[in-house]
Design an enzyme around this catalytic site. Structure first.
Site, PDB file in Angstrom:
ATOM      1  N   HIS A  37       0.814  -1.215   0.000  1.00  0.00           N
ATOM      2  CA  HIS A  37       0.000   0.000   0.000  1.00  0.00           C
ATOM      3  C   HIS A  37       0.848   1.266   0.000  1.00  0.00           C
ATOM      4  O   HIS A  37       0.343   2.347  -0.321  1.00  0.00           O
ATOM      5  CB  HIS A  37      -0.999  -0.002   1.169  1.00  0.00           C
ATOM      6  CG  HIS A  37      -0.407   0.290   2.514  1.00  0.00           C
ATOM      7  ND1 HIS A  37      -0.095  -0.702   3.426  1.00  0.00           N
ATOM      8  CD2 HIS A  37      -0.065   1.460   3.117  1.00  0.00           C
ATOM      9  CE1 HIS A  37       0.399  -0.138   4.519  1.00  0.00           C
ATOM     10  NE2 HIS A  37       0.420   1.168   4.365  1.00  0.00           N
ATOM     11  N   ASP A  62       0.097  -7.539   1.402  1.00  0.00           N
ATOM     12  CA  ASP A  62       0.619  -6.183   1.585  1.00  0.00           C
ATOM     13  C   ASP A  62       2.142  -6.147   1.631  1.00  0.00           C
ATOM     14  O   ASP A  62       2.743  -5.467   2.473  1.00  0.00           O
ATOM     15  CB  ASP A  62       0.031  -5.547   2.854  1.00  0.00           C
ATOM     16  CG  ASP A  62       0.110  -4.022   2.819  1.00  0.00           C
ATOM     17  OD1 ASP A  62       0.252  -3.466   1.723  1.00  0.00           O
ATOM     18  OD2 ASP A  62       0.040  -3.403   3.899  1.00  0.00           O
ATOM     19  N   SER A  88       4.535   2.631   7.929  1.00  0.00           N
ATOM     20  CA  SER A  88       4.232   1.442   7.130  1.00  0.00           C
ATOM     21  C   SER A  88       5.445   1.016   6.312  1.00  0.00           C
ATOM     22  O   SER A  88       6.068   1.829   5.623  1.00  0.00           O
ATOM     23  CB  SER A  88       3.068   1.714   6.190  1.00  0.00           C
ATOM     24  OG  SER A  88       1.864   1.864   6.890  1.00  0.00           O
TER      25      SER A  88
END
Length: 340
Positions: A68, A98, A178
């Protein structure tokens, strides 16, 4: 470190400092650049659409991050600890898990100077053990936070296939973290920070963060580096919407269509069809795989996700009033094919 010792820091503080200093060169800043057309001039402009973190995987210029973080990017730029910046191409990714792998466009002499992370294991983790997160929250590069493992065996849904055995931590994880590292007290990589529980919708840490376990990441990265993508096992069937069986109170997964040449086709599974009168004739209903019940689409996907391409499985189906079993060798599921 000598200066830190002279400052009278505790052994615990010194240990934290060592972990941070040893691992910061392995953590990178990733910028997602998107091409957008100007409303006024109609020119194509390149605009930073977001930032995240990543980690140096090896000395061949490979960087691992969350999918992402780079989703929708026309260009990806990676900035190292020394503030040098390089373009990167996407080697491959797995949207459901992911995970994405990048290749830095840099001279081989620079690649040799990269400092990869030290891989640990996530299989033996314990709730309560100390962990450290390093990333770039809110664009603040190489920020260290610490906490403990708050929970294990969590499940995170990012697509069709849930990520299992996710690590829960109270180490502060914020937007920009992230793709960053989650380390154990020895500085070994045990997970990749990927998400937070955000009941307020404000996008800030709530004390409940999640990391993809390194044991999962290693398998995915190895496949991407070998094949350019993740090879996911498939029966070769198109499944019907769950409502089709819910209307008749039946559990299982209805086969809507069968891909020619697939394991399901070779085994003889029947798709849903219409008879000469135009009436709908239900296809086979998948009831189990290797003795494990399949009551929902989620059950089927999770069972397939636990297998590998080439594995042989026993599939139990309901056909009319009969129960039939088939032995199939799982094939590779092509991303976007619509088959399972």
């Amino acid at each position: 470190m000598a200066a830190a010792q002279q400052a009278g820091l505790s052994s615990e503080e010194l240990s934290t400092i060592r972990v941070f200093q040893a691992n910061t060169p392995s953590v990178v800043n990733i910028t997602n650049v998107r091409a957008m057309q100007s409303y006024y001039t109609m020119d194509i402009e390149k605009i930073p659409a977001g930032t995240g973190s990543g980690l140096v995987w090896d000395r061949k210029g490979h960087v691992v991050t969350n999918f992402h973080v780079i989703k929708g990017a026309s260009e990806v730029k990676v900035t190292l600890l020394d503030q040098s910046s390089y373009d990167a191409k996407v080697v491959g990714f797995d949207p459901d898990k992911d995970v994405a792998v990048l290749q830095l466009n840099m001279p081989s002499s620079k690649q040799a100077q990269l400092q990869p992370v030290t891989l640990g294991q996530s299989s033996g983790l314990q709730v309560g053990q100390r962990v450290y997160a390093i990333g770039n929250p809110f664009g603040l590069d190489h920020t260290l936070t610490q906490g403990i493992i708050s929970g294990l065996g969590r499940e995170l849904n990012t697509g069709l296939y849930p990520i299992k055995n996710v690590i829960q931590t109270d180490a502060a994880i914020n937007p920009g973290n992230s793709g960053g590292v989650l380390l154990d007290s020895k500085g070994n990589l045990i997970g990749i920070n990927t998400a937070i529980a955000d009941p307020t919708g404000k996008g800030s840490s709530s004390g409940v963060g999640f990391a993809i376990p390194i044991d999962t990441v290693k398998g995915l990265v190895d496949q991407i580096l070998t094949y350019g993508r993740v090879m996911r096992p498939s029966l070769g069937v198109v499944i019907a919407p769950p409502q089709a069986l819910q209307r008749i109170g039946e559990k299982g997964v209805l086969v809507l269509d069968v891909t020619p040449g697939s394991p399901a086709a070779r085994a003889g599974l029947r798709p849903t069809s219409r008879n000469g009168a135009g009436d709908l004739v239900l296809g086979d209903i998948i009831k189990g795989i290797d003795g494990q019940p399949v009551n929902t689409v989620k059950d089927l996907l999770q069972l397939l996700d636990s297998k590998r391409v080439g594995d042989k499985v026993v599939v139990e189906v309901a056909r009319g009033q009969s129960r039939i079993t088939f032995t199939m060798q799982l094939a590779d599921r092509v991303l976007g094919s619509g088959t399972e």
